[in-house]
Design an enzyme around this catalytic site. Structure first.
Site, PDB file in Angstrom:
ATOM      1  CE  LYS A  93     -51.785  -0.101   5.878  1.00 44.18           C
ATOM      2  NZ  LYS A  93     -52.237   0.253   7.130  1.00 44.18           N
ATOM      3  CE  LYS A 117     -49.189  -3.061  12.201  1.00 38.16           C
ATOM      4  NZ  LYS A 117     -49.228  -1.843  12.958  1.00 38.16           N
ATOM      5  CE  LYS A 159     -45.255   5.031  10.316  1.00 36.52           C
ATOM      6  NZ  LYS A 159     -45.804   5.255  11.634  1.00 36.52           N
TER       7      LYS A 159
HETATM    8  P1  TYM Z   1     -49.918   4.809  11.902  1.00 38.13           P
HETATM    9  O1  TYM Z   1     -48.784   5.274  12.724  1.00 38.13           O
HETATM   10  O2  TYM Z   1     -49.837   3.468  11.251  1.00 38.13           O
HETATM   11  O3  TYM Z   1     -50.252   5.834  10.763  1.00 38.13           O
HETATM   12  C1  TYM Z   1     -50.385   7.206  11.052  1.00 38.13           C
HETATM   13  C2  TYM Z   1     -51.445   7.833  10.168  1.00 38.13           C
HETATM   14  O4  TYM Z   1     -51.130   7.651   8.784  1.00 38.13           O
HETATM   15  C3  TYM Z   1     -52.242   7.089   8.101  1.00 38.13           C
HETATM   16  N1  TYM Z   1     -51.739   6.203   7.047  1.00 38.13           N
HETATM   17  C4  TYM Z   1     -52.084   6.302   5.751  1.00 38.13           C
HETATM   18  N2  TYM Z   1     -52.901   7.149   5.109  1.00 38.13           N
HETATM   19  C5  TYM Z   1     -53.037   6.997   3.779  1.00 38.13           C
HETATM   20  N3  TYM Z   1     -52.365   6.040   3.067  1.00 38.13           N
HETATM   21  C6  TYM Z   1     -51.545   5.165   3.667  1.00 38.13           C
HETATM   22  N4  TYM Z   1     -50.892   4.258   2.961  1.00 38.13           N
HETATM   23  C7  TYM Z   1     -51.373   5.277   5.082  1.00 38.13           C
HETATM   24  N5  TYM Z   1     -50.627   4.592   5.987  1.00 38.13           N
HETATM   25  C8  TYM Z   1     -50.870   5.172   7.177  1.00 38.13           C
HETATM   26  C9  TYM Z   1     -52.998   6.306   9.163  1.00 38.13           C
HETATM   27  O5  TYM Z   1     -54.346   6.126   8.811  1.00 38.13           O
HETATM   28  C10 TYM Z   1     -52.837   7.203  10.372  1.00 38.13           C
HETATM   29  O6  TYM Z   1     -53.805   8.227  10.365  1.00 38.13           O
HETATM   30  N6  TYM Z   1     -53.374   3.263  15.121  1.00 38.13           N
HETATM   31  C11 TYM Z   1     -52.766   4.438  14.544  1.00 38.13           C
HETATM   32  C12 TYM Z   1     -52.105   5.342  15.562  1.00 38.13           C
HETATM   33  C13 TYM Z   1     -52.978   5.795  16.682  1.00 38.13           C
HETATM   34  C14 TYM Z   1     -54.016   6.768  16.599  1.00 38.13           C
HETATM   35  C15 TYM Z   1     -54.494   6.918  17.940  1.00 38.13           C
HETATM   36  C16 TYM Z   1     -54.554   7.496  15.553  1.00 38.13           C
HETATM   37  C17 TYM Z   1     -52.889   5.416  17.978  1.00 38.13           C
HETATM   38  N7  TYM Z   1     -53.764   6.084  18.730  1.00 38.13           N
HETATM   39  C18 TYM Z   1     -55.529   7.811  18.223  1.00 38.13           C
HETATM   40  C19 TYM Z   1     -55.606   8.393  15.858  1.00 38.13           C
HETATM   41  C20 TYM Z   1     -56.059   8.538  17.172  1.00 38.13           C
HETATM   42  C21 TYM Z   1     -51.720   3.990  13.569  1.00 38.13           C
HETATM   43  O7  TYM Z   1     -51.244   2.891  13.626  1.00 38.13           O
HETATM   44  O8  TYM Z   1     -51.275   4.928  12.755  1.00 38.13           O
END
Ligand code: TYM
Length: 334
Positions: A197, A114, A200
């Site tokens: 991957k 990022k 968004k």
């Molecule tokens: P975020 O918002 O980017 O993504 C949310 C969830 O989706 C999963 N994910 C994917 N899984 C499979 N293939 C993909 N291409 C893919 N893209 C995203 C992510 O692994 C995630 O589970 N840091 C986290 C948010 C967060 C969080 C937390 C998660 C903040 N605090 C506490 C768990 C516990 C994030 O950026 O997710």
């Protein structure tokens, strides 16, 4: 209660198929675990670590909550909360930040991706993002955290911070959370490039299927998805080196609940001219009802807001207790 399941998503743009297959789908199943309690957050404080549109933030938070409910989160059983509504997340983050090593944060691949080439100019929030994530998890003493594979490194840091705190203060206070990374969709790849991957933040909307896409859009994106000219082989192993083909097979498997090996066997000898229409059918069958439910919820957001208010209340009771006890252990006045 023996298990506490916690996970979150950022309200940045719409959810896509990766978020659904890698995380939300598992969240829904985990609600059925006996002796467990589930908390699912919308982490808006994380969403501001990169440039964001203030006018859209609250609406994006509602949209993510709508996707949770439409995807199958039952608000009678699970709490859906908004991170910024529970001040303990920020407070605990600071307390944990005093124990987080800069070197470890510098090695976080998500930060490196990022921040890009100009890491010197990246904000402190982006750098400290994994510490806030650790606070999100530890504040609820979560035992299990269902996420996609890309969050593994962040979870490892959460485990380390829990253990550092416990060692430093000589109290077995924080629980080391177990990552729950399971199923065929833990790493859904871009429809345009099998080495990246699904994300968004990808500039090309054709690289992902959004949970807000209608049936025509889903069909168009799958038709345009990058593939190769070869037919599908008989075994999964033979798909090695064909990243785009493997990705579509995995997506089919995750959406239909079949094993990827069975999907390959079913379509062995057939080309993508046959496979893609079948994939379009399963994708629409699975996603169209979710999109319809989401749109209905968003047309009258009162139900979402009620669910969030109740979820915040439930989450804040747990969070406040943890912060109070953490302060005591660390020796603060009052
Ligand atoms: P975020 O918002 O980017 O993504 C949310 C969830 O989706 C999963 N994910 C994917 N899984 C499979 N293939 C993909 N291409 C893919 N893209 C995203 C992510 O692994 C995630 O589970 N840091 C986290 C948010 C967060 C969080 C937390 C998660 C903040 N605090 C506490 C768990 C516990 C994030 O950026 O997710």
């Amino acid at each position: 209660m023996t298990k506490r399941i916690l996970s979150c998503m950022q309200p940045t743009n719409n959810l896509h198929l990766g978020n659904y297959l890698g995380a939300l789908k598992n969240w829904v199943h985990l609600q059925d675990e006996p002796d467990s309690e589930c908390l699912y957050g919308v982490v808006d404080l994380h969403a501001i670590t990169q440039a964001h549109d203030a006018e859209k933030l609250a609406q994006s938070t509602r949209e993510i909550a709508a996707a949770y409910i439409a995807g199958g989160i039952d608000t009678k059983r699970s709490a859906i909360f908004v991170q910024s509504a529970i001040s303990g997340h920020s407070e605990l983050m600071w307390l944990l930040a005093t124990m987080a090593q800069m070197g470890k944060l510098e090695r976080m691949t998500q930060f490196k991706d990022k921040a890009g080439k100009n890491a010197e100019r990246a904000g402190l929030g982006l750098f400290a993002y994994p510490v806030l994530m650790a606070a999100d998890i530890l504040i609820y003493k979560a035992t299990h955290v269902p996420v996609g594979e890309d969050q593994k490194q962040h979870l490892e840091l959460s485990r380390e911070l829990a253990s550092t705190f416990n060692t430093r203060y000589g109290a077995p206070f924080f629980i080391q959370p177990e990552p729950f990374i399971q199923g065929q969709g833990t790493r859904v790849m871009s429809l345009k490039d099998g080495s990246k991957k699904m994300s968004k933040s990808d500039e090309s909307d054709n690289s992902r299927i959004n949970l807000t896409d209608d049936a025509d859009m889903i069909a168009r994106k799958i038709k345009k998805a990058k593939t190769d000219a070869e037919a599908l082989p008989e075994t999964l192993k033979e798909l090695e080196g064909r990243a785009e083909a493997l990705n579509l097979v995995n997506i089919y498997a995750a959406l239909s609940g079949k094993a990827a090996a069975d999907v390959v066997a079913e379509f062995a000898g057939k080309g993508f001219g046959d496979f893609k229409p079948a994939l379009i059918d399963v994708a629409i069958a699975k996603l169209a009802p979710i999109t319809a439910r989401m749109n209905k919820l968003l047309a009258d957001p009162a139900e979402i807001d009620r669910a969030l208010a109740a979820g915040n209340e439930k989450a804040s009771v747990i969070a406040e207790k943890t912060v109070r006890e953490t302060r005591e252990i660390m020796g603060f006045w009052g």
